[in-house]
Scaffold this motif. Structure first.
Motif, PDB file in Angstrom:
ATOM      1  N   LEU A 192     -52.717  18.924  -5.359  1.00 28.16           N
ATOM      2  CA  LEU A 192     -51.912  17.724  -4.618  1.00 28.16           C
ATOM      3  C   LEU A 192     -53.117  16.876  -5.131  1.00 28.16           C
ATOM      4  O   LEU A 192     -54.015  17.059  -5.097  1.00 28.16           O
ATOM      5  CB  LEU A 192     -52.470  18.878  -3.053  1.00 28.16           C
ATOM      6  N   GLY A 193     -52.041  15.892  -4.871  1.00 25.38           N
ATOM      7  CA  GLY A 193     -52.866  14.659  -4.309  1.00 25.38           C
ATOM      8  C   GLY A 193     -52.591  13.987  -2.649  1.00 25.38           C
ATOM      9  O   GLY A 193     -51.782  14.618  -2.605  1.00 25.38           O
ATOM     10  N   ALA A 194     -53.939  12.794  -3.011  1.00 28.19           N
ATOM     11  CA  ALA A 194     -53.841  12.528  -1.343  1.00 28.19           C
ATOM     12  C   ALA A 194     -53.482  10.909  -1.644  1.00 28.19           C
ATOM     13  O   ALA A 194     -54.113  10.195  -2.872  1.00 28.19           O
ATOM     14  CB  ALA A 194     -54.863  12.961  -0.435  1.00 28.19           C
ATOM     15  N   PHE A 195     -53.583  10.219  -0.623  1.00 24.81           N
ATOM     16  CA  PHE A 195     -53.440   9.252  -0.631  1.00 24.81           C
ATOM     17  C   PHE A 195     -54.422   8.231   0.407  1.00 24.81           C
ATOM     18  O   PHE A 195     -54.369   7.777   1.538  1.00 24.81           O
ATOM     19  CB  PHE A 195     -51.741   8.216  -0.200  1.00 24.81           C
ATOM     20  N   GLY A 196     -56.086   7.205  -0.494  1.00 29.92           N
ATOM     21  CA  GLY A 196     -56.463   7.264   0.683  1.00 29.92           C
ATOM     22  C   GLY A 196     -56.510   5.602   1.171  1.00 29.92           C
ATOM     23  O   GLY A 196     -56.981   4.520   0.718  1.00 29.92           O
ATOM     24  N   LEU A 197     -56.017   5.635   2.702  1.00 31.68           N
ATOM     25  CA  LEU A 197     -55.173   3.533   3.145  1.00 31.68           C
ATOM     26  C   LEU A 197     -56.435   4.192   3.785  1.00 31.68           C
ATOM     27  O   LEU A 197     -57.275   2.840   4.641  1.00 31.68           O
ATOM     28  CB  LEU A 197     -54.264   3.873   3.334  1.00 31.68           C
ATOM     29  N   THR A 198     -56.001   4.720   5.315  1.00 28.08           N
ATOM     30  CA  THR A 198     -56.587   4.538   6.496  1.00 28.08           C
ATOM     31  C   THR A 198     -57.999   4.753   6.423  1.00 28.08           C
ATOM     32  O   THR A 198     -58.667   5.687   6.194  1.00 28.08           O
ATOM     33  CB  THR A 198     -55.988   5.549   8.036  1.00 28.08           C
ATOM     34  N   GLU A 199     -58.734   3.533   7.084  1.00 28.50           N
ATOM     35  CA  GLU A 199     -60.608   3.741   8.210  1.00 28.50           C
ATOM     36  C   GLU A 199     -60.332   3.609   9.106  1.00 28.50           C
ATOM     37  O   GLU A 199     -59.530   2.822   9.995  1.00 28.50           O
ATOM     38  CB  GLU A 199     -60.828   2.335   7.172  1.00 28.50           C
ATOM     39  N   PRO A 200     -61.639   3.985   9.234  1.00 31.79           N
ATOM     40  CA  PRO A 200     -62.399   4.213  10.134  1.00 31.79           C
ATOM     41  C   PRO A 200     -61.732   3.311  11.853  1.00 31.79           C
ATOM     42  O   PRO A 200     -61.455   3.307  13.062  1.00 31.79           O
ATOM     43  CB  PRO A 200     -62.960   4.126  10.191  1.00 31.79           C
ATOM     44  N   ASP A 201     -62.058   1.433  11.056  1.00 33.68           N
ATOM     45  CA  ASP A 201     -61.692  -0.008  11.789  1.00 33.68           C
ATOM     46  C   ASP A 201     -60.600  -0.638  11.450  1.00 33.68           C
ATOM     47  O   ASP A 201     -60.312  -0.783  11.895  1.00 33.68           O
ATOM     48  CB  ASP A 201     -63.003  -0.754  10.897  1.00 33.68           C
ATOM     49  N   THR A 209     -57.151  19.943  -4.031  1.00 35.09           N
ATOM     50  CA  THR A 209     -57.330  19.054  -4.342  1.00 35.09           C
ATOM     51  C   THR A 209     -56.957  18.204  -5.930  1.00 35.09           C
ATOM     52  O   THR A 209     -58.025  18.635  -6.160  1.00 35.09           O
ATOM     53  CB  THR A 209     -57.471  18.515  -2.735  1.00 35.09           C
ATOM     54  N   GLY A 210     -56.684  17.522  -7.156  1.00 36.25           N
ATOM     55  CA  GLY A 210     -57.313  17.068  -7.966  1.00 36.25           C
ATOM     56  C   GLY A 210     -57.568  15.584  -7.789  1.00 36.25           C
ATOM     57  O   GLY A 210     -58.199  15.254  -8.812  1.00 36.25           O
ATOM     58  N   LEU A 211     -56.582  15.069  -6.851  1.00 37.89           N
ATOM     59  CA  LEU A 211     -57.262  13.310  -6.841  1.00 37.89           C
ATOM     60  C   LEU A 211     -56.537  13.045  -5.683  1.00 37.89           C
ATOM     61  O   LEU A 211     -55.481  13.404  -4.915  1.00 37.89           O
ATOM     62  CB  LEU A 211     -55.708  12.920  -7.976  1.00 37.89           C
ATOM     63  N   VAL A 212     -57.558  11.582  -5.351  1.00 37.40           N
ATOM     64  CA  VAL A 212     -57.152  11.555  -4.156  1.00 37.40           C
ATOM     65  C   VAL A 212     -56.881   9.561  -5.018  1.00 37.40           C
ATOM     66  O   VAL A 212     -57.506   9.241  -5.409  1.00 37.40           O
ATOM     67  CB  VAL A 212     -58.192  11.032  -3.311  1.00 37.40           C
TER      68      VAL A 212
END
Length: 386
Positions: free
Chosen positions: A120-129, A167-170
């Motif tokens: 599975l792949g994921a997309f790291g966009l959202t951040e705490p702030d 999960t293989g990548l983000v």
């Protein structure tokens, strides 16, 4: 627009419908209550080719498009949203950025395994702030010219499919420089799972989507090759806007499925539940409530199919995607609330699917662009600026 499905899409719909009822429905409640990721169900989805639906056959895909993905998502979400969001995020957020913006080498390396569901792949966009203000990215990536590597530092939150065993990548967005006016240059970079310095936190304790994987990610001097840049340097912001526009069509299909699932469960319950000597479905108050629910689900279906048809045809679809996402998420919440009311006290019991649907619906008004953001986009497309 012809809203009737082609024979191929109708066959897909029936196949996924049967899978959802025969495989997902009997098992998912236990996974949901244990907050456990349903690996075997996901593997079966991979064997069915669902993760490869909108991708070319040369990369292991099924040669379909976003419309086909929407059909599958709606049928899955009629039964369970955790499974549906795992597919949606795996395709729209995990694999699609590689398909749209990746080099040939990146596509050959990653897409076949993503399309098969092996990883599975994921997309790291959202951040705490930075939630809706995605341009306020604080994660940074600097190019170490001595080693020709990106060095990444920062934190991402609410990232779906980011911490499973498969999960293989983000793909992460990071600030890689500054424009002359001081605004950040944001780029997208592929980070394989297991890269030193890349830490995946424990799963969140969530209100809903409890059989899906959602985590916080941290990057402490994470080094990846310069070749892991996805697309052009400094084009990450434009890339994720494109990804989110398309993803809203998929989320609209998912929301429609949840809304229709609430109708399905309410009709079945209203026929079997007796009060005062007759089925509660014989009461006009119940009939009208369920009729309104069906109206909303039907209209949501027309909205997402219209947006998907425009996307597939290469026509402008930003406004239609925002309309579909806004409406489907709204009626998903409405129908989940009303389905719970139809079920009475039983609707508050987790053994009934509508209780799960009630818990799952609210996030649809938040994820991949809040309802407020959708209204902003629609207003802008109408020429209302300010």
């Amino acid at each position: 627009m012809d809203h009737k499905l082609s024979p191929e899409l109708e066959e897909l719909r029936r196949t996924v419908e049967q899978f959802a009822h025969d495989v997902v429905a009997p098992k998912i409640g236990d996974f949901y209550e244990r907050h456990e990721f349903p690996y075997e169900i996901v593997r079966e989805m991979g064997r069915m080719g669902l993760f490869g639906l909108p991708f070319p056959e040369e990369y292991g895909g099924m040669g379909g498009d976003y419309f086909a993905l929407g059909v599958a998502l709606e049928e899955l979400a009629r039964v369970d949203s955790s499974v549906a969001i795992t597919l949606e995020a795996g395709v729209s957020l995990g694999a699609m950025p590689l398909h749209l913006f990746g080099t040939e080498e990146q596509k050959r390396e990653w897409l076949p395994r993503l399309c098969s569901g092996e990883i599975l792949g994921a997309f790291g966009l959202t951040e705490p702030d930075g939630g809706s203000d995605a341009g306020a990215t604080r994660t940074t990536a600097r190019l170490d010219e001595a080693t020709n590597e990106w060095v990444i530092n920062g934190t991402k939150c609410f990232i779906t499919n980011s911490g499973t065993d498969i999960t293989g990548l983000v793909t992460v967005t990071a600030v890689t420089g500054r424009k002359p006016d001081g605004r950040p240059l944001i780029s997208s970079i592929i980070v394989p799972s297991g890269t030193p310095g890349f830490t995946v936190a424990a799963p969140y304790s969530k209100v809903g989507w409890n059989a899906s994987d959602t985590r916080e990610l941290s990057f402490a001097d994470v080094r990846v090759p310069a070749a892991n840049l996805l697309g052009e340097l400094g084009r990450g912001y434009a890339q994720f806007l494109r990804i989110l526009d398309e993803g809203r069509v998929a989320i609209a299909a998912l929301g429609t499925g949840l809304a229709q699932g609430c109708v399905d469960e309410s009709v079945a319950y209203a026929k079997e539940r007796h009060a005062f000597g007759r089925p509660i479905g014989a009461n006009q108050a119940i009939q009208f409530k369920i009729a309104d629910m069906e109206m909303k689900a039907h209209t949501a279906r027309l909205a997402w199919r219209d947006a998907a048809s425009r996307l597939v045809a290469g026509e402008p679809f930003k406004k239609e995607a925002a309309l579909a996402k806004l409406y489907s998420s709204t009626v998903a919440v409405d129908n989940a609330r009303d389905a719970t009311q139809v079920h009475g006290g039983y609707g508050f019991m987790n053994e009934y699917p509508v209780a799960r649907m009630w818990r799952d619906a609210k996030i649809l008004e938040i994820g991949e662009g809040t309802s407020e953001v959708q209204r902003m986009l629609i207003a802008r497309e109408l020429g209302l600026v300010g």
